[in-house]
Motif scaffolding. Structure first.
Motif, mmCIF file in Angstrom:
data_model
loop_
_atom_site.group_PDB
_atom_site.id
_atom_site.type_symbol
_atom_site.label_atom_id
_atom_site.label_comp_id
_atom_site.label_asym_id
_atom_site.label_seq_id
_atom_site.Cartn_x
_atom_site.Cartn_y
_atom_site.Cartn_z
ATOM 1 N N PRO A 214 0.772 -1.245 0.000
ATOM 2 C CA PRO A 214 0.000 0.000 0.000
ATOM 3 C C PRO A 214 0.804 1.297 0.000
ATOM 4 N N THR A 215 2.138 1.258 -0.024
ATOM 5 C CA THR A 215 2.900 2.476 0.250
ATOM 6 C C THR A 215 3.068 3.379 -0.963
ATOM 7 N N GLY A 216 2.994 2.847 -2.180
ATOM 8 C CA GLY A 216 3.314 3.623 -3.366
ATOM 9 C C GLY A 216 4.801 3.695 -3.644
ATOM 10 N N LYS A 217 5.601 3.023 -2.844
ATOM 11 C CA LYS A 217 7.048 3.026 -3.035
ATOM 12 C C LYS A 217 7.441 2.242 -4.285
ATOM 13 N N THR A 218 8.392 2.779 -5.041
ATOM 14 C CA THR A 218 9.061 1.963 -6.047
ATOM 15 C C THR A 218 10.467 1.668 -5.524
ATOM 16 N N PHE A 219 10.853 0.426 -5.597
ATOM 17 C CA PHE A 219 12.180 0.057 -5.122
ATOM 18 C C PHE A 219 13.217 0.596 -6.109
ATOM 19 N N SER A 220 14.233 1.254 -5.565
ATOM 20 C CA SER A 220 15.251 1.885 -6.401
ATOM 21 C C SER A 220 16.093 0.830 -7.102
ATOM 22 N N ALA A 221 16.863 1.273 -8.092
ATOM 23 C CA ALA A 221 17.764 0.357 -8.795
ATOM 24 C C ALA A 221 18.760 -0.265 -7.824
ATOM 25 N N ASP A 222 19.249 0.531 -6.862
ATOM 26 C CA ASP A 222 20.194 -0.007 -5.878
ATOM 27 C C ASP A 222 19.525 -1.054 -4.995
ATOM 28 N N GLU A 223 18.282 -0.801 -4.578
ATOM 29 C CA GLU A 223 17.573 -1.779 -3.754
ATOM 30 C C GLU A 223 17.294 -3.051 -4.542
ATOM 31 N N MET A 224 16.912 -2.898 -5.794
ATOM 32 C CA MET A 224 16.663 -4.072 -6.633
ATOM 33 C C MET A 224 17.937 -4.902 -6.790
ATOM 34 N N GLU A 225 19.058 -4.231 -7.011
ATOM 35 C CA GLU A 225 20.315 -4.956 -7.168
ATOM 36 C C GLU A 225 20.722 -5.643 -5.869
ATOM 37 N N ALA A 226 20.440 -5.021 -4.722
ATOM 38 C CA ALA A 226 20.735 -5.655 -3.432
ATOM 39 C C ALA A 226 19.907 -6.927 -3.266
ATOM 40 N N VAL A 244 1.946 -5.060 -11.162
ATOM 41 C CA VAL A 244 0.685 -4.616 -11.754
ATOM 42 C C VAL A 244 0.605 -3.095 -11.902
ATOM 43 N N TYR A 245 1.425 -2.359 -11.153
ATOM 44 C CA TYR A 245 1.396 -0.892 -11.236
ATOM 45 C C TYR A 245 2.567 -0.331 -12.051
ATOM 46 N N LYS A 246 3.186 -1.138 -12.880
ATOM 47 C CA LYS A 246 4.433 -0.724 -13.515
ATOM 48 C C LYS A 246 4.265 0.468 -14.456
ATOM 49 N N TYR A 247 3.072 0.669 -15.007
ATOM 50 C CA TYR A 247 2.859 1.798 -15.906
ATOM 51 C C TYR A 247 2.391 3.047 -15.173
ATOM 52 N N THR A 248 2.490 3.062 -13.861
ATOM 53 C CA THR A 248 2.043 4.221 -13.087
ATOM 54 C C THR A 248 3.179 4.826 -12.267
ATOM 55 N N VAL A 249 4.414 4.673 -12.711
ATOM 56 C CA VAL A 249 5.549 5.287 -12.016
ATOM 57 C C VAL A 249 5.627 6.747 -12.446
ATOM 58 N N TYR A 250 5.328 7.657 -11.536
ATOM 59 C CA TYR A 250 5.207 9.076 -11.872
ATOM 60 C C TYR A 250 6.299 9.934 -11.240
ATOM 61 N N LEU A 338 -1.015 8.464 -18.673
ATOM 62 C CA LEU A 338 -1.438 7.828 -17.430
ATOM 63 C C LEU A 338 -0.567 8.269 -16.260
ATOM 64 N N THR A 339 0.747 8.234 -16.446
ATOM 65 C CA THR A 339 1.633 8.619 -15.346
ATOM 66 C C THR A 339 1.478 10.100 -15.019
ATOM 67 N N ASP A 340 1.272 10.936 -16.043
ATOM 68 C CA ASP A 340 1.072 12.358 -15.799
ATOM 69 C C ASP A 340 -0.217 12.603 -15.007
ATOM 70 N N VAL A 359 0.919 14.007 7.124
ATOM 71 C CA VAL A 359 2.177 13.971 6.377
ATOM 72 C C VAL A 359 2.090 12.859 5.338
ATOM 73 N N ALA A 360 2.186 13.221 4.069
ATOM 74 C CA ALA A 360 2.162 12.224 3.001
ATOM 75 C C ALA A 360 3.510 11.514 2.943
ATOM 76 N N MET A 361 3.489 10.207 3.099
ATOM 77 C CA MET A 361 4.720 9.437 2.940
ATOM 78 C C MET A 361 5.131 9.447 1.475
ATOM 79 N N GLU A 362 6.413 9.401 1.213
ATOM 80 C CA GLU A 362 6.885 9.438 -0.166
ATOM 81 C C GLU A 362 6.372 8.234 -0.948
ATOM 82 N N GLY A 363 5.979 8.475 -2.178
ATOM 83 C CA GLY A 363 5.558 7.416 -3.085
ATOM 84 C C GLY A 363 5.900 7.817 -4.496
ATOM 85 N N GLN A 364 6.197 6.838 -5.321
ATOM 86 C CA GLN A 364 6.619 7.122 -6.691
ATOM 87 C C GLN A 364 5.761 6.435 -7.745
#
Length: 456
Positions: A214-226, A244-250, A338-340, A359-364
């Motif tokens: 539920p967070t809206g977080k996208t895992f960074s390239a560094d996190e993915m590589e880890a 399932v949300y891959k086309y909604t990275v904004y 869509l992302t816009d 406070v809105a938690m960060e989401g991408q």
């Protein structure tokens, strides 16, 4: 009838247990009748607890009870799909796609998916061997777990996690092992050391969800590589990558397909669907992509659950996925539009919640926003409630959401149901809002929350 050892083994095991009301049979301890025979329960014991009230039933009922509720609870868009999507469905019906198709996936759709994922994953994907089409991404996950998981094997979940994961793992006989994300201010981060420490000799799978619900977080390239490096260190570990949300990275970095990382294609089943991307959640078309070794068992299971996914819907999607690459409404593609759109809608909700003291938690990515509600004081009468879905008493976030619903007419979802029982305290200050709604709905919801907070 049981074979030479069947009844005798069962009898000896029952005797060893020293009880007339339990028996171990076929490796499973089962309740018994007074005669020592396993009880033939209805429903099956693996469904224990699934009929209990849930956060979804409780807040869905609240939304129905309140005549003017503004519902930011469940994640489905409140608008119609794009015209080119509707036209593709109508064309598929006119063109005669009405009968069964290939159980593992309509050939036209499998070929389009294979071509697109060949580009995403930077390798050739075989349409007939490395793609399986399912009734939505939920069934894709269900079949993947059923095909790959043996009873007692462990599945790592990064918490908070979509609550469907826990139930599906249990139905497959597996054991969910939660690993909480770390929080620093408004930022969710991967705790790779905690993830590594959670791997045991029984760890079979890791469910990775990016963009994350539920967070809206996208895992960074560094996190993915880890994570990929961890998988390489554990040769028996495989990954289910829910995208399932891959086309909604904004915001932030572009989406990373985990299976595109070095060595990860052969260790990963990638799941996705069309519902979130094209606002067609009712079409229920999803898919799995991965190596034949992991996809073949899923393909073999498919005819046992349904002969095929709806043929006209699959044919329509085979056309829609590529049509969406064309210019759309002043944007280079529908995907860019869509992302816009979601970037703008998140901004509308975030600014309104900020005025209310949240406070809105960060989401991408995705269309959920998690908010820290620490600044709000929940009235005592809500904190002391017990409900059918929370019979032992509500957590703070649950109480806050009931307060928002009853006093402001705004439906949101508490964060604690996205955590395992031992970690529910971690969700106490967080609430999830869905912003896949009309601008007017988002503005009204934020205004109501602001007015409620001002009365404190």
């Amino acid at each position: 009838r049981y074979g030479a050892a069947g009844p005798r083994v069962a009898s000896l095991q029952c005797s060893a247990l020293g009880s007339g009301n339990a028996v171990e049979y076929a490796g499973v301890v089962q309740p018994t009748s007074r005669a020592g025979v396993p009880e033939l329960t209805v429903p099956a014991r693996r469904l224990d607890g699934t009929g209990n009230p849930t956060v979804w039933s409780e807040f869905g009922a609240l939304a129905a009870e309140l005549p003017d509720a503004v519902n930011l609870g469940q994640g489905f868009p409140d608008w119609v799909p794009p015209e080119f999507v509707v036209e593709a469905a109508q064309a598929a019906l006119r063109d005669g796609f009405h009968q069964y198709t290939r159980p593992a996936g309509h050939p036209a759709l499998a070929q389009v998916l294979a071509r697109r994922y060949s580009r995403h994953l930077q390798r050739d994907v075989a349409p007939m061997e490395e793609v399986a089409v399912t009734v939505g991404a939920s069934q894709a996950l269900y079949l993947t777990l059923q095909a790959l998981l043996n009873p007692g094997e462990e599945v790592l979940l990064l918490e908070p996690a979509f609550d469907l994961y826990y139930g599906q793992i249990r139905l497959a006989g597996g054991v969910a092992v939660p690993v909480p994300l770390s929080v620093d201010g408004a930022v969710w981060s991967l705790d790779i050391d905690a993830l590594e420490a959670s791997v045991t000799e029984r760890t079979k799978l890791l469910v990775l969800n990016s963009p994350h619900n539920p967070t809206g977080k996208t895992f960074s390239a560094d996190e993915m590589e880890a994570i990929a490096a961890l998988v390489r260190r554990h040769p028996n570990l495989r990954v289910i990558s829910d995208e399932v949300y891959k086309y909604t990275v904004y915001a932030g970095e572009p989406h990373t397909h985990f299976a595109a990382l070095p060595g990860m294609f052969d260790r990963t089943v990638t799941l996705s669907s069309a519902g979130k991307t094209f606002s067609i959640t009712g079409w229920q078309a999803g898919w799995c992509v991965g190596p034949a070794e992991l996809i073949k068992p899923i393909q073999l299971l498919l005819p046992f659950v349904q002969f095929c996914v709806s043929t006209p819907m699959q044919e329509a999607l085979a056309r829609v996925l590529d049509l969406a690459d064309e210019p759309y409404d002043g944007h280079p593609s529908y995907y860019a539009w869509l992302t816009d759109m979601y970037r703008r809608k998140r901004g509308i909700l975030e600014s309104g919640l900020r005025r209310a003291g949240l406070v809105a938690m960060e989401g991408q990515g995705g269309f959920f926003l998690m908010a820290d509600t620490s600044a709000l004081t929940v009235p005592d009468e809500y904190l002391s409630e017990k409900t059918p879905a929370a019979p032992d008493g509500v957590t703070r976030d649950w109480a806050l959401c009931r307060w928002l619903a009853k006093e402001a007419g705004v439906i949101a979802i508490p964060a604690s149901p996205f955590f395992s029982p031992a970690n529910k305290r971690l969700g106490a200050n967080y609430v999830r809002f869905a912003f896949c709604k009309a601008d007017e709905t988002l503005i009204e919801a934020a205004a109501r929350i602001e007015a409620l907070a001002a009365r404190q």
